[in-house]
Design a protein around this motif. Structure first.
Motif, PDB file in Angstrom:
ATOM      1  N   ALA A  82       0.832  -1.208   0.000  1.00 16.24           N
ATOM      2  CA  ALA A  82       0.000   0.000   0.000  1.00 16.24           C
ATOM      3  C   ALA A  82       0.867   1.258   0.000  1.00 16.24           C
ATOM      4  CB  ALA A  82      -0.943  -0.007   1.202  1.00 16.24           C
ATOM      5  N   ALA A  83       1.876   1.295   0.858  1.00 15.78           N
ATOM      6  CA  ALA A  83       2.730   2.484   0.936  1.00 15.78           C
ATOM      7  C   ALA A  83       3.519   2.682  -0.360  1.00 15.78           C
ATOM      8  CB  ALA A  83       3.674   2.378   2.129  1.00 15.78           C
ATOM      9  N   ALA A 106      -2.010   2.952  -7.750  1.00 16.59           N
ATOM     10  CA  ALA A 106      -3.016   3.019  -6.682  1.00 16.59           C
ATOM     11  C   ALA A 106      -3.916   1.784  -6.688  1.00 16.59           C
ATOM     12  CB  ALA A 106      -3.850   4.291  -6.817  1.00 16.59           C
ATOM     13  N   PHE A 107      -4.089   1.171  -7.845  1.00 14.53           N
ATOM     14  CA  PHE A 107      -4.880  -0.055  -7.933  1.00 14.53           C
ATOM     15  C   PHE A 107      -4.273  -1.154  -7.059  1.00 14.53           C
ATOM     16  CE2 PHE A 107      -5.562  -4.226  -9.921  1.00 14.53           C
ATOM     17  CZ  PHE A 107      -6.934  -4.324  -9.767  1.00 14.53           C
ATOM     18  N   PHE A 108      -2.938  -1.227  -7.017  1.00  8.90           N
ATOM     19  CA  PHE A 108      -2.293  -2.240  -6.175  1.00  8.90           C
ATOM     20  C   PHE A 108      -2.494  -1.934  -4.692  1.00  8.90           C
ATOM     21  CE2 PHE A 108      -0.288  -3.213 -10.172  1.00  8.90           C
ATOM     22  CZ  PHE A 108      -0.265  -4.599 -10.148  1.00  8.90           C
ATOM     23  N   ALA A 109      -2.588  -0.659  -4.344  1.00 13.20           N
ATOM     24  CA  ALA A 109      -2.917  -0.296  -2.965  1.00 13.20           C
ATOM     25  C   ALA A 109      -4.346  -0.731  -2.643  1.00 13.20           C
ATOM     26  CB  ALA A 109      -2.741   1.203  -2.749  1.00 13.20           C
ATOM     27  N   LEU A 110      -5.228  -0.619  -3.625  1.00 13.78           N
ATOM     28  CA  LEU A 110      -6.600  -1.099  -3.439  1.00 13.78           C
ATOM     29  C   LEU A 110      -6.615  -2.615  -3.223  1.00 13.78           C
ATOM     30  CD1 LEU A 110      -9.693  -0.674  -3.483  1.00 13.78           C
ATOM     31  CD2 LEU A 110      -9.575  -0.953  -5.970  1.00 13.78           C
ATOM     32  N   LEU A 111      -5.808  -3.336  -3.992  1.00 13.22           N
ATOM     33  CA  LEU A 111      -5.712  -4.786  -3.784  1.00 13.22           C
ATOM     34  C   LEU A 111      -5.230  -5.090  -2.368  1.00 13.22           C
ATOM     35  CD1 LEU A 111      -4.157  -6.170  -7.106  1.00 13.22           C
ATOM     36  CD2 LEU A 111      -6.551  -6.183  -6.390  1.00 13.22           C
ATOM     37  N   ALA A 112      -4.246  -4.334  -1.897  1.00  5.28           N
ATOM     38  CA  ALA A 112      -3.748  -4.530  -0.533  1.00  5.28           C
ATOM     39  C   ALA A 112      -4.866  -4.275   0.479  1.00  5.28           C
ATOM     40  CB  ALA A 112      -2.554  -3.615  -0.268  1.00  5.28           C
ATOM     41  N   PHE A 113      -5.641  -3.236   0.255  1.00  8.66           N
ATOM     42  CA  PHE A 113      -6.773  -2.922   1.126  1.00  8.66           C
ATOM     43  C   PHE A 113      -7.740  -4.109   1.188  1.00  8.66           C
ATOM     44  CE2 PHE A 113     -11.208  -1.565   1.246  1.00  8.66           C
ATOM     45  CZ  PHE A 113     -11.266  -0.928   2.476  1.00  8.66           C
ATOM     46  N   TRP A 130      -4.616   1.540   5.273  1.00 12.73           N
ATOM     47  CA  TRP A 130      -4.399   2.194   3.983  1.00 12.73           C
ATOM     48  C   TRP A 130      -4.118   3.679   4.179  1.00 12.73           C
ATOM     49  CZ3 TRP A 130      -7.286   6.141   1.813  1.00 12.73           C
ATOM     50  CH2 TRP A 130      -6.910   6.496   0.513  1.00 12.73           C
ATOM     51  N   TRP A 131      -4.879   4.321   5.068  1.00 11.17           N
ATOM     52  CA  TRP A 131      -4.702   5.753   5.319  1.00 11.17           C
ATOM     53  C   TRP A 131      -3.306   6.036   5.883  1.00 11.17           C
ATOM     54  CZ3 TRP A 131      -3.972   8.696   9.783  1.00 11.17           C
ATOM     55  CH2 TRP A 131      -4.070  10.081   9.599  1.00 11.17           C
ATOM     56  N   VAL A 132      -2.867   5.248   6.850  1.00  8.25           N
ATOM     57  CA  VAL A 132      -1.531   5.430   7.432  1.00  8.25           C
ATOM     58  C   VAL A 132      -0.457   5.247   6.354  1.00  8.25           C
ATOM     59  CG1 VAL A 132       0.159   4.430   9.041  1.00  8.25           C
ATOM     60  CG2 VAL A 132      -2.199   4.837   9.792  1.00  8.25           C
ATOM     61  N   CYS A 133      -0.602   4.206   5.559  1.00  6.09           N
ATOM     62  CA  CYS A 133       0.370   3.950   4.486  1.00  6.09           C
ATOM     63  C   CYS A 133       0.363   5.070   3.452  1.00  6.09           C
ATOM     64  CB  CYS A 133       0.085   2.601   3.827  1.00  6.09           C
ATOM     65  SG  CYS A 133       0.436   1.213   4.916  1.00  6.09           S
ATOM     66  N   THR A 134      -0.798   5.614   3.171  1.00  5.08           N
ATOM     67  CA  THR A 134      -0.901   6.725   2.221  1.00  5.08           C
ATOM     68  C   THR A 134      -0.204   7.968   2.772  1.00  5.08           C
ATOM     69  OG1 THR A 134      -2.933   5.847   1.280  1.00  5.08           O
ATOM     70  CG2 THR A 134      -2.516   8.193   0.941  1.00  5.08           C
ATOM     71  N   CYS A 135      -0.365   8.229   4.048  1.00  4.96           N
ATOM     72  CA  CYS A 135       0.322   9.375   4.670  1.00  4.96           C
ATOM     73  C   CYS A 135       1.836   9.196   4.620  1.00  4.96           C
ATOM     74  CB  CYS A 135      -0.145   9.559   6.112  1.00  4.96           C
ATOM     75  SG  CYS A 135      -1.849  10.145   6.244  1.00  4.96           S
ATOM     76  N   ILE A 136       2.299   7.996   4.903  1.00  9.22           N
ATOM     77  CA  ILE A 136       3.735   7.709   4.820  1.00  9.22           C
ATOM     78  C   ILE A 136       4.222   7.901   3.384  1.00  9.22           C
ATOM     79  CG2 ILE A 136       5.451   5.843   4.966  1.00  9.22           C
ATOM     80  CD1 ILE A 136       3.777   4.802   7.407  1.00  9.22           C
ATOM     81  N   ALA A 137       3.460   7.393   2.436  1.00  9.66           N
ATOM     82  CA  ALA A 137       3.830   7.515   1.021  1.00  9.66           C
ATOM     83  C   ALA A 137       3.890   8.976   0.595  1.00  9.66           C
ATOM     84  CB  ALA A 137       2.832   6.750   0.151  1.00  9.66           C
ATOM     85  N   PHE A 138       2.945   9.766   1.054  1.00 10.78           N
ATOM     86  CA  PHE A 138       2.940  11.182   0.700  1.00 10.78           C
ATOM     87  C   PHE A 138       4.199  11.869   1.227  1.00 10.78           C
ATOM     88  CE2 PHE A 138       1.871  15.643   1.519  1.00 10.78           C
ATOM     89  CZ  PHE A 138       1.526  16.032   0.241  1.00 10.78           C
ATOM     90  N   GLY A 139       4.526  11.599   2.479  1.00  9.90           N
ATOM     91  CA  GLY A 139       5.732  12.189   3.062  1.00  9.90           C
ATOM     92  C   GLY A 139       6.993  11.762   2.330  1.00  9.90           C
ATOM     93  N   LEU A 140       7.085  10.477   2.026  1.00 10.94           N
ATOM     94  CA  LEU A 140       8.265   9.991   1.308  1.00 10.94           C
ATOM     95  C   LEU A 140       8.335  10.553  -0.111  1.00 10.94           C
ATOM     96  CD1 LEU A 140       8.476   6.287   2.508  1.00 10.94           C
ATOM     97  CD2 LEU A 140      10.054   8.160   3.042  1.00 10.94           C
ATOM     98  N   SER A 141       7.178  10.772  -0.722  1.00  9.55           N
ATOM     99  CA  SER A 141       7.198  11.345  -2.075  1.00  9.55           C
ATOM    100  C   SER A 141       7.739  12.768  -2.047  1.00  9.55           C
ATOM    101  CB  SER A 141       5.809  11.304  -2.719  1.00  9.55           C
ATOM    102  OG  SER A 141       4.954  12.285  -2.170  1.00  9.55           O
ATOM    103  N   LYS A 142       7.436  13.500  -1.002  1.00  5.70           N
ATOM    104  CA  LYS A 142       7.981  14.854  -0.865  1.00  5.70           C
ATOM    105  C   LYS A 142       9.488  14.803  -0.630  1.00  5.70           C
ATOM    106  CE  LYS A 142       4.334  17.524  -1.022  1.00  5.70           C
ATOM    107  NZ  LYS A 142       4.180  18.542  -2.043  1.00  5.70           N
TER     108      LYS A 142
END
Length: 171
Positions: A82-83, A106-113, A130-142
């Motif tokens: 997900a992340a 993002a489809f693969f994150a949906l599969l993980a969900f 999923w939300w926690v992983c998305t927040c981590i991913a956003f931070g790492l993308s920055k």
């Protein structure tokens, strides 16, 4: 596959692992082929040079561990999936690609969900994960993804650098 494994959940993990094995090859070979950067029209090196081979090795590891008999390992794998793939979504957004380009990872994150929801029996746990992983991913993308060079980039990283390389300008 054990007797208590959900058939749909198993099939989804097979799909994930096949895709990760293939994409692992692309990641590991990226320093030699440049195929990923070329396919994404990344002409300015948005990701650090070490990222793609490391990502490829991690995808191979995830493809293997996705079939662990240990539930905690499989759930950990799904958190990584997900992340990593929401990070792919943000990578495409930072490079100003079409929204549809980001929907593919993002489809693969949906599969993980879905896998987490089936494994835990809780949509709420899957959603929070999923939300926690998305927040981590956003931070790492920055931190990792350098936006394309542009005019008027006030207050952000130097054009063509990520936060690790360019830092923040203080005016």
């Amino acid at each position: 596959m054990t007797a208590d494994t959900n058939v749909i959940e198993w099939a989804l993990r097979v799909c994930q692992s096949v895709a990760f094995a293939i994409h692992g090859i692309l990641g590991v070979s990226e320093p030699f082929t440049g195929c990923v950067q070329h396919a994404f029209r990344d002409t300015h090196g948005a990701m650090p040079k070490w990222f793609w081979p490391v990502a490829g090795l991690l995808l191979w590891t995830v493809a293997y561990l996705n079939f662990s008999p240990n539930d905690a390992v499989v759930l950990g794998v799904q958190a990584y999936v997900a992340a990593f793939h929401m990070g792919g979504f943000f990578y495409h957004q930072r490079l100003h690609h079409h929204l549809a380009a980001g929907l593919v990872p993002a489809f693969f994150a949906l599969l993980a969900f879905v896998i987490v929801a089936i494994r835990t029996g809780s949509v709420l746990i899957a959603l929070v994960g999923w939300w926690v992983c998305t927040c981590i991913a956003f931070g790492l993308s920055k931190l990792l993804v350098a936006p394309p060079p542009s005019n008027g980039n006030e207050g952000g990283p130097t054009p063509g650098t990520n936060l690790l390389e360019g830092g923040m300008r203080v005016d």
